[in-house]
Structure formats: structure tokens, C-alpha cells
Design a protein around this motif. Structure first.
Motif, PDB file in Angstrom:
ATOM      1  N   VAL A 153       0.863  -1.173   0.000  1.00 55.68           N
ATOM      2  CA  VAL A 153       0.000   0.000   0.000  1.00 55.68           C
ATOM      3  C   VAL A 153       0.899   1.221   0.000  1.00 55.68           C
ATOM      4  O   VAL A 153       1.851   1.295   0.787  1.00 55.68           O
ATOM      5  CB  VAL A 153      -0.908   0.021   1.253  1.00 55.68           C
ATOM      6  CG1 VAL A 153      -1.774   1.269   1.268  1.00 55.68           C
ATOM      7  CG2 VAL A 153      -1.763  -1.233   1.317  1.00 55.68           C
ATOM      8  N   ASP A 154       0.643   2.152  -0.897  1.00 53.45           N
ATOM      9  CA  ASP A 154       1.376   3.408  -0.919  1.00 53.45           C
ATOM     10  C   ASP A 154       0.443   4.490  -0.390  1.00 53.45           C
ATOM     11  O   ASP A 154      -0.457   4.946  -1.091  1.00 53.45           O
ATOM     12  CB  ASP A 154       1.824   3.713  -2.361  1.00 53.45           C
ATOM     13  CG  ASP A 154       2.730   4.942  -2.431  1.00 53.45           C
ATOM     14  OD1 ASP A 154       2.568   5.829  -1.555  1.00 53.45           O
ATOM     15  OD2 ASP A 154       3.561   5.006  -3.346  1.00 53.45           O
ATOM     16  N   THR A 155       0.648   4.856   0.886  1.00 55.34           N
ATOM     17  CA  THR A 155      -0.296   5.791   1.510  1.00 55.34           C
ATOM     18  C   THR A 155      -0.082   7.223   1.011  1.00 55.34           C
ATOM     19  O   THR A 155      -0.939   8.073   1.193  1.00 55.34           O
ATOM     20  CB  THR A 155      -0.181   5.751   3.047  1.00 55.34           C
ATOM     21  OG1 THR A 155       1.198   5.873   3.415  1.00 55.34           O
ATOM     22  CG2 THR A 155      -0.735   4.458   3.608  1.00 55.34           C
ATOM     23  N   THR A 159      -2.372   4.298  -3.376  1.00 52.77           N
ATOM     24  CA  THR A 159      -2.569   3.168  -4.281  1.00 52.77           C
ATOM     25  C   THR A 159      -2.302   1.852  -3.543  1.00 52.77           C
ATOM     26  O   THR A 159      -1.538   1.825  -2.581  1.00 52.77           O
ATOM     27  CB  THR A 159      -1.616   3.227  -5.502  1.00 52.77           C
ATOM     28  OG1 THR A 159      -0.275   3.250  -5.026  1.00 52.77           O
ATOM     29  CG2 THR A 159      -1.885   4.433  -6.377  1.00 52.77           C
ATOM     30  N   ILE A 160      -2.951   0.805  -4.026  1.00 49.14           N
ATOM     31  CA  ILE A 160      -2.725  -0.541  -3.498  1.00 49.14           C
ATOM     32  C   ILE A 160      -2.268  -1.411  -4.672  1.00 49.14           C
ATOM     33  O   ILE A 160      -2.872  -1.367  -5.749  1.00 49.14           O
ATOM     34  CB  ILE A 160      -4.020  -1.134  -2.899  1.00 49.14           C
ATOM     35  CG1 ILE A 160      -4.519  -0.256  -1.755  1.00 49.14           C
ATOM     36  CG2 ILE A 160      -3.793  -2.565  -2.402  1.00 49.14           C
ATOM     37  CD1 ILE A 160      -5.793  -0.742  -1.114  1.00 49.14           C
ATOM     38  N   THR A 161      -1.210  -2.182  -4.447  1.00 48.43           N
ATOM     39  CA  THR A 161      -0.782  -3.139  -5.463  1.00 48.43           C
ATOM     40  C   THR A 161      -1.231  -4.519  -4.997  1.00 48.43           C
ATOM     41  O   THR A 161      -0.965  -4.913  -3.855  1.00 48.43           O
ATOM     42  CB  THR A 161       0.742  -3.094  -5.637  1.00 48.43           C
ATOM     43  OG1 THR A 161       1.103  -1.746  -5.909  1.00 48.43           O
ATOM     44  CG2 THR A 161       1.184  -3.970  -6.796  1.00 48.43           C
ATOM     45  N   CYS A 174      -2.391  -2.290 -10.040  1.00 53.16           N
ATOM     46  CA  CYS A 174      -2.155  -1.196  -9.098  1.00 53.16           C
ATOM     47  C   CYS A 174      -3.397  -0.303  -9.135  1.00 53.16           C
ATOM     48  O   CYS A 174      -3.790   0.177 -10.196  1.00 53.16           O
ATOM     49  CB  CYS A 174      -0.913  -0.408  -9.504  1.00 53.16           C
ATOM     50  SG  CYS A 174      -0.592   0.940  -8.373  1.00 53.16           S
ATOM     51  N   VAL A 175      -4.030  -0.135  -7.986  1.00 54.07           N
ATOM     52  CA  VAL A 175      -5.348   0.492  -7.937  1.00 54.07           C
ATOM     53  C   VAL A 175      -5.342   1.697  -7.003  1.00 54.07           C
ATOM     54  O   VAL A 175      -4.823   1.623  -5.887  1.00 54.07           O
ATOM     55  CB  VAL A 175      -6.407  -0.515  -7.429  1.00 54.07           C
ATOM     56  CG1 VAL A 175      -7.809   0.020  -7.662  1.00 54.07           C
ATOM     57  CG2 VAL A 175      -6.225  -1.866  -8.079  1.00 54.07           C
TER      58      VAL A 175
ATOM     59  N   LYS B 275      -4.491   0.254 -12.857  1.00 58.80           N
ATOM     60  CA  LYS B 275      -3.446   0.042 -13.869  1.00 58.80           C
ATOM     61  C   LYS B 275      -3.083  -1.444 -13.905  1.00 58.80           C
ATOM     62  O   LYS B 275      -2.871  -2.059 -12.862  1.00 58.80           O
ATOM     63  CB  LYS B 275      -2.188   0.853 -13.541  1.00 58.80           C
ATOM     64  CG  LYS B 275      -2.439   2.355 -13.475  1.00 58.80           C
ATOM     65  CD  LYS B 275      -2.880   2.949 -14.812  1.00 58.80           C
ATOM     66  CE  LYS B 275      -3.388   4.379 -14.625  1.00 58.80           C
ATOM     67  NZ  LYS B 275      -4.306   4.799 -15.694  1.00 58.80           N
ATOM     68  N   PHE B 276      -3.002  -1.971 -15.123  1.00 55.86           N
ATOM     69  CA  PHE B 276      -2.615  -3.366 -15.292  1.00 55.86           C
ATOM     70  C   PHE B 276      -1.098  -3.455 -15.223  1.00 55.86           C
ATOM     71  O   PHE B 276      -0.398  -2.711 -15.906  1.00 55.86           O
ATOM     72  CB  PHE B 276      -3.122  -3.865 -16.645  1.00 55.86           C
ATOM     73  CG  PHE B 276      -2.815  -5.300 -16.909  1.00 55.86           C
ATOM     74  CD1 PHE B 276      -3.684  -6.292 -16.468  1.00 55.86           C
ATOM     75  CD2 PHE B 276      -1.658  -5.663 -17.585  1.00 55.86           C
ATOM     76  CE1 PHE B 276      -3.393  -7.626 -16.711  1.00 55.86           C
ATOM     77  CE2 PHE B 276      -1.371  -6.994 -17.820  1.00 55.86           C
ATOM     78  CZ  PHE B 276      -2.247  -7.981 -17.384  1.00 55.86           C
ATOM     79  N   ILE B 277      -0.571  -4.340 -14.381  1.00 56.25           N
ATOM     80  CA  ILE B 277       0.883  -4.486 -14.285  1.00 56.25           C
ATOM     81  C   ILE B 277       1.350  -5.671 -15.123  1.00 56.25           C
ATOM     82  O   ILE B 277       2.132  -5.518 -16.050  1.00 56.25           O
ATOM     83  CB  ILE B 277       1.353  -4.643 -12.820  1.00 56.25           C
ATOM     84  CG1 ILE B 277       0.901  -3.434 -11.982  1.00 56.25           C
ATOM     85  CG2 ILE B 277       2.876  -4.782 -12.764  1.00 56.25           C
ATOM     86  CD1 ILE B 277       1.131  -3.584 -10.499  1.00 56.25           C
ATOM     87  N   GLU B 278       0.872  -6.868 -14.776  1.00 58.48           N
ATOM     88  CA  GLU B 278       1.301  -8.036 -15.552  1.00 58.48           C
ATOM     89  C   GLU B 278       0.379  -9.216 -15.289  1.00 58.48           C
ATOM     90  O   GLU B 278      -0.371  -9.229 -14.306  1.00 58.48           O
ATOM     91  CB  GLU B 278       2.741  -8.442 -15.196  1.00 58.48           C
ATOM     92  CG  GLU B 278       2.885  -8.808 -13.726  1.00 58.48           C
ATOM     93  CD  GLU B 278       4.257  -9.349 -13.361  1.00 58.48           C
ATOM     94  OE1 GLU B 278       4.933  -9.878 -14.253  1.00 58.48           O
ATOM     95  OE2 GLU B 278       4.631  -9.247 -12.182  1.00 58.48           O
ATOM     96  N   PHE B 279       0.477 -10.198 -16.172  1.00 58.57           N
ATOM     97  CA  PHE B 279      -0.208 -11.470 -15.981  1.00 58.57           C
ATOM     98  C   PHE B 279       0.832 -12.507 -15.591  1.00 58.57           C
ATOM     99  O   PHE B 279       1.873 -12.627 -16.228  1.00 58.57           O
ATOM    100  CB  PHE B 279      -0.927 -11.885 -17.265  1.00 58.57           C
ATOM    101  CG  PHE B 279      -1.501 -13.267 -17.201  1.00 58.57           C
ATOM    102  CD1 PHE B 279      -2.592 -13.541 -16.383  1.00 58.57           C
ATOM    103  CD2 PHE B 279      -0.938 -14.306 -17.925  1.00 58.57           C
ATOM    104  CE1 PHE B 279      -3.109 -14.819 -16.298  1.00 58.57           C
ATOM    105  CE2 PHE B 279      -1.458 -15.592 -17.852  1.00 58.57           C
ATOM    106  CZ  PHE B 279      -2.554 -15.848 -17.030  1.00 58.57           C
TER     107      PHE B 279
END
Lengths: 269, 414
Positions: A153-155, A159-161, A174-175, B275-279
Motif C-alpha cells: 500500500v502506498d499511503t 494506491t494498493i498493489t 495497481c489500484v 493500472k494493469f501491471i502483468e499477468f
């Protein structure tokens, strides 16, 4: 990080059956549990709180006895619990349910900004997996279903990966948050209740919100707000009973020989 | 004056009738509905609300021609929704490879569209999807709607929802079908909500009431223990997701092609917060492909140990089969989840399914009962698996499976 987790009280579905004689649902003695996937959503929210601080609010919609589901998650140490309960909610399908829960999340957000909404991937009684996407769409939040990993999480950037499970692998995304995710069991192990939290849970009283508390309109809930209706229930169709091949116990070689004869005869193999 | 009567044994306590009664004549007692006779005005509103036909009026029902499916369908469709026409199938793809469920749906969609006397259309979303567009015509689409845009390259909920909602609002189909996959179930939930229409998830059977133009959507509920038929009578489009491999794939006519109806997306990448990173493909050395297997050899609790599965594996190798498993065997740690068949695993439809040491819990049966031939081997003559088996052998699988290996090998060598 303020997370709102939506949970559902469900019957332990492995024990629900249709009585073949009367064609009715046999419900006696079927215990109620918190939908197993939702427990992992609660755990995910608690983990984020452990790491980034903040708060975990849990909501559930249901009859007054659904408060027991909130008591269960209270033992895990969630901060706030709210029961959405009103006669007007009865008969709601997934579209109407997502409306009611969205109204509640909006009210929570107005008091204390919400960063994340979490749901289990689906409830084990209905198996629809529709309410989570419904809430995200109504709240205009990015949606990621079937989350199997929360990487970081990047506060700062908010964003959350995370990773989402699909048929033949995973997709990494990444959202930006506020966002909504629905989670899988593989995401985490649900923690044990601590003794102090168990004691707190025995005496707790959940907040109860009705339709007026969340400003919900009658036309959007219950049967009026539900485009779908269940019109028939029945036992799963049973296949025609097949043929038993004898002598499997005392002469397995003969039984197997006869089986293969039949398969060859029917050109199955 | 009469009043509504209740068949108590049929009432499931869903309260749907209580909610619709305008006269507050119905109430719940001990989980079952009861009537206050003085309050009931015989308005009949509660009768169609009941999913189990537990309510009835004393007076003889008017004798009408009851449709074959046995469901009374009443429709009160606003005129703007009555104009929605046609059946659509969403063709799902990843990196240019379509998902087989989409073609299964084309077959089912064609039957429904013919009954309704309308066209069958496919929807193809993605980037560089010309090949899939062509295949959609070959599988029977009369129209293909295409949005081809780099933003749609990899699946993300928002742009796909935006695209699908745009197409539906413009071209107004009455029925929209998608596969019950991770993509289809994600997208359908979002699209149905933005269109404010009904959606039935994970259907295993579809039919249509031709007169009322209403889709009859049947799906398992309560973990497969019961089946429910669900209607979306007064909203359009009627939306379903359908479980893969329960419908059969139609004939592919290689000579067919057509001109697609191409629309623009009109959505900039900057507007998308995901954002799409990878599959990352599954890192399993031997990819388990239960979907396309002609023969599956599956083991359950009765296998007893890891080594038991190596014997099943040998049988699978002799037959050129895939290895399957029940949840019990997966949870015992004898075999990976990728092999699991059933409600929480894969739904399969092979030509032959060997069930070895599988008792046949309903959660397993829903995943394999559409197999053409089922061969059950179990030491318990009362095991539920025998109720779905084409051929059953009562006996010790540890003796029978080696015998199968031996005899199939002999047969092969001849």
C-alpha cells in the motif's frame, strides 16, 4: 486507513437439504455462521490496520439475530460494528442489497472517510458474487474481485498493489483507493480471538441502522427494488440409475473384465 | 369471504408474501407464514410472490393452459423496455484467445433467439480482436458488435463496464449472456448495477417463456443442495452468467463471415484508476487441463494416501486421462487444488469419469454429473456416487484400480 468490511450471516450450507418427500427446505438445526470468505475480508482489514493504522468498521444486513455475526468478528478486534436491519429490507435481491449497503457506506464515509471496502468473494448460501461489484459500481469505486494477494500500500500516492486470481494464473494490478475488493480464502489465515476481545464481545451492543438512518428510499429496496425473483425451487435432478456390476469384492478381475466388455460394446472406449 | 390458505409444509419462511400483502394479513410465526383471515381481501398479490407455491385460495383456480415449464409468468413491462429486442452473448478473450464458454453460450443463445424470433449477436471487446470477431460469425452470430481499443487490451472492470453499458444502451438487447468466469462474473455484476437491471449468476440451465419473452434462469443455490429458477420479468436486458461446460459447443461453420458493427470506446486511459501491471501464469509444471479432458480419473477420501494417487495416475496415463479429485482428497493434502472437481473446484464434462473412492457429496456431483459415462468404484454400496453412475462396482478400489490398469494395458497391447 479506514476499512469497511461487509459480512453476511449464512446457514452452514453443507447441511441444507430438500426433503425428497415434501420437496421443502429442511432447515431445522442448521447452524448460522459468518460467511467463510467474509472472515478473510475482516482479517485483511485487520492486517492493514496493524500495518498502517486506522480503523476497521464491519457492517452486516439481516434480521436482528444477525448481530451474532457481528459479535463473532468483534472477538477478532474490529473497531465498530453496525447492523442494517429493517422490515423494508426483506425480499431484496442483489441489486437492492447493494443499494442498501451503499447507502450505509455513504453514511459511514460522511462521518469518517472510507479508504477501502472489503467483501468476501461470494456468500456460500447464494453464491452470486454480485453484491460486491454492485456496491463498487454504485460508489463509483475501482473494483477488483478474487483478490489473492495484497502486495503493498502506498499511503502517499493512495494506491494498493494486489493480485487477482483468474482461471490460469494471476493478474497484478495497481489500484487507486478508495476502492473495493472481494477476497479469496487463500489471501490470509484468519487470526484467533484474543481473550480481552472475547470478553468485550460478550457485552457488546452493535449499532442498529434502519432505512431512515441510511436515507434509503422504499422504491429501491425490498421486492420493489428487486428486478429478479425466485419463482421455483427444487432438488437437483438425479441421473437415471445405472447398472451395478457384481463381484467387485470377491472377484475384482471378473468385475473389471465385465466393465471393460460393456465399455467396448458401447464403443465408449 | 374466503381467504388465502397456507400449505405449511411448503413454506420456507422467505417472507416474500408478507412483504407484498397490502392488507398486512400475513405474518411470520415460528419461521412460517400465517394468515389473519379477517384482514385477507383475496387480492392474490401474495400468490405469485411465493417461490414454493405454498399459498392458495379455496376457490378453484381458473383453468388455463399452463406452460410446460410450470411457472406462471406475469409481465408488466414499461413500453420503453418492451422495445428491447435480441439476444447477446459476450465473447470473452484473453490475449486474443477466446474462452470456450463463449461459444457454448452462442449455441444456447441461438436456441433462445430462435424461440423468440430475434437475432443472435456477439459482443467482442478488446484490442486487435479481428480473428475473434470472425470466429463469432462462424459459431452462429448474425451480428457482431465490436469495440477495438488499446484501453481494453487487458481486462479491467471499469473500461469493460463502460464499453458494455454503452453498447447495451445504444442497441437495446432483451437478453445478455456471459460466461460465469472470473471475468464474466466480475463484469456482469458491475454492468447489471449500472443498468439497474436483474442478473442471475452461475446458471446451469436456461429456457424462455416465449409468450412473455421472459428468460427462465436456473441455478444451484445453497452449495448445490437446491436448484432455483429465477426470473427478471420487468427489467431489460435480462442478464445471466452461465457456468462453463454445462452447455454444449455448437457446430463451427468455417465458411461464415460477416461485417461487424463497430463502435468507439471514447474513454481515455487517464480516466481509469486501475493500472494493469502483468499477468502471471500458474507455475505448475504439468498444466492440469480438466476442461478439455475426454477421460478423467478422479479419487476421493477412499484413496487413503498420496501413494494411492500414484496408482490412479498410472491408470490415467494408460487411458490418456487427466487426474481429478474430490475436495476431501485435496484437503487431506494428497493432491493439488488444480485437480479439484465440484462446487468449489472445476465443473467438468468428459466422455468418461472414473470416480474412485469418492462418496458422492452433492458438492462433488454438481461438478461432474454432466459427464457422458460415469464409472463409480466404492466399497460402500450405499454411497451416493452410485446414484449418478452409469456403471458401478462395489469393492476395494485398491484392488480394482490395479486390475483396471492391467486389463486396459492388455487391451491396448492387443
Amino acid at each position: 486507513m479506514h476499512s469497511v468490511v461487509c459480512i453476511k450471516q449464512v446457514p452452514d450450507t453443507t447441511e441444507v437439504r430438500i426433503d425428497p418427500k415434501t420437496n421443502t427446505l429442511m432447515r431445522e438445526g442448521v447452524p448460522s455462521i459468518v460467511n467463510p470468505f467474509d472472515m478473510h475480508a475482516v482479517e485483511a482489514a485487520l492486517k492493514l490496520r496493524d500495518e498502517y493504522g486506522g480503523k476497521v468498521t464491519v457492517i452486516t444486513m439481516g434480521p436482528p439475530q444477525a448481530v451474532e455475526a457481528l459479535r463473532r468478528v468483534k472477538t477478532l478486534g474490529v473497531d465498530r460494528t453496525i447492523l442494517l436491519s429493517d422490515r423494508a429490507f426483506a425480499g431484496s435481491d442483489t441489486l437492492a442489497t447493494s443499494y442498501i449497503i451503499t447507502q450505509a457506506v455513504k453514511k459511514i464515509d460522511s462521518e469518517d472517510a472510507v479508504d477501502l471496502v472489503l467483501c468476501g468473494k461470494q456468500a456460500i448460501d447464494g453464491d452470486t458474487a454480485q453484491v460486491g461489484p454492485g456496491i463498487a459500481t454504485r460508489l463509483n469505486m475501482p473494483l477488483v474481485t478474487y483478490v489473492i494477494d495484497i502486495d503493498s500500500v502506498d499511503t502517499e500516492k493512495k494506491t494498493i498493489t494486489l493480485k487477482r486470481s483468474v482461471e490460469n494464473g494471476r493478474t497484478a494490478l495497481c489500484v487507486e483507493y478508495p476502492m473495493l475488493m472481494t477476497v479469496l480464502k487463500e489471501l490470509n489465515e484468519v487470526r484467533y480471538a484474543s481473550l480481552p476481545n472475547m470478553i468485550l464481545a460478550t457485552n457488546f451492543k452493535a449499532e442498529v441502522w434502519n432505512k431512515d438512518d441510511i436515507g434509503a428510499e422504499m422504491k429501491n429496496m425490498g421486492l420493489d427494488g428487486s428486478p429478479t425473483a425466485v419463482r421455483k425451487i427444487f432438488s437437483p435432478p438425479v441421473r437415471e440409475c445405472g447398472e451395478m456390476i457384481p463381484h467387485g469384492i470377491e472377484q475384482p478381475d471378473v468385475a473389471v473384465h465385465n466393465l471393460i466388455e460393456k465399455l467396448s460394446h458401447n464403443k465408449t472406449i | 369471504m374466503g381467504y388465502v390458505h397456507i400449505k405449511k409444509e411448503k413454506c420456507i419462511g422467505c417472507e416474500q408474501c408478507v412483504v407484498v400483502c397490502p392488507f398486512e394479513a400475513l405474518f411470520m410465526k415460528d419461521g412460517i407464514v400465517e394468515v389473519i383471515p379477517d384482514k385477507c381481501k383475496e387480492c392474490r398479490k401474495c400468490l405469485p410472490a411465493c417461490p414454493t407455491e405454498a399459498l392458495y385460495l379455496e376457490r378453484r383456480e381458473r383453468r388455463g393452459q399452463r406452460p410446460e415449464h410450470g411457472i406462471d409468468v406475469t409481465v408488466d413491462l414499461p413500453p420503453e423496455l418492451a422495445r428491447y429486442k435480441g439476444v447477446w452473448v459476450m465473447v470473452e478473450q484473453q490475449d486474443g484467445t477466446p474462452h470456450s464458454v463463449s461459444w457454448e453460450l452462442m449455441g444456447e443463445g441461438l436456441k433462445i433467439s430462435q424461440k423468440l424470433g430475434v437475432e443472435l449477436s456477439a459482443v467482442v471487446l478488446g484490442e486487435n480482436v479481428d480473428g475473434i470477431r470472425r470466429e463469432a460469425f462462424q459459431y452462429g452470430a448474425q451480428n457482431v458488435y465490436v469495440i477495438d481499443d488499446p484501453v481494453l487490451k487487458d481486462y479491467r472492470t471499469y473500461p469493460y463496464t463502460f464499453a458494455m453499458t454503452k453498447l447495451v444502451n445504444k442497441h437495446k438487447p432483451e437478453i445478455l449472456l456471459m460466461g460465469a468466469t472470473s471475468l464474466g462474473r466480475d463484469l456482469a455484476g458491475a454492468v447489471a448495477t449500472s443498468l439497474k437491471t436483474g442478473l442471475t449468476a452461475d446458471c446451469t440451465k436456461l429456457d424462455v417463456d416465449e409468450a412473455a419473452r421472459v428468460l427462465l434462469q436456473t441455478r444451484p443455490a445453497f452449495g448445490g443442495n437446491i436448484m432455483a429458477t429465477i426470473l427478471c420479468a420487468n427489467h431489460r436486458p435480462q442478464m445471466s452468467t452461465v457456468r462453463p461446460r454445462v452447455m454444449s459447443r455448437p457446430y463451427k461453420d468455417e465458411s461464415r463471415d460477416g461485417t461487424p458493427i463497430v463502435e468507439q470506446l471514447g474513454l481515455a486511459e487517464e480516466k481509469i484508476r486501475t493500472k494493469f501491471i502483468e499477468f502471471i501464469p500458474d507455475a505448475v509444471a504439468h498444466v492440469v487441463n480438466l476442461d478439455d479432458a475426454d477421460i478423467i480419473v478422479a479419487g476421493g477420501r477412499g484413496v487413503g494416501c498420496d501413494e494411492g494417487f500414484s496408482v490412479l495416475k498410472e491408470l490415467a496415463e494408460v487411458l490418456g486421462a487427466e487426474l481429478g479429485a474430490s475436495r476431501a482428497a485435496v484437503e487431506a493434502g494428497w493432491i493439488d487444488y488444480e485437480h479439484q472437481v465440484g462446487q468449489t473446484g472445476k465443473t467438468v464434462r468428459p466422455k468418461i469419469y472414473f470416480a474412485c473412492g469418492i462418496s458422492g457429496a452433492i458438492q462433488h456431483l454438481v461438478g461432474m454429473q454432466n459427464s457422458d459415462v460415469i464409472i463409480a468404484i466404492n466399497n460402500d454400496p450405499n454411497a451416493a456416487i452410485f446414484s449418478v453412475a452409469t456403471y458401478g462396482i462395489v469393492g476395494d478400489m485398491h484392488k480394482i484400480v490395479p486390475e483396471l490398469i492391467k486389463q486396459f494395458k492388455d487391451k491396448k497391447n492387443k
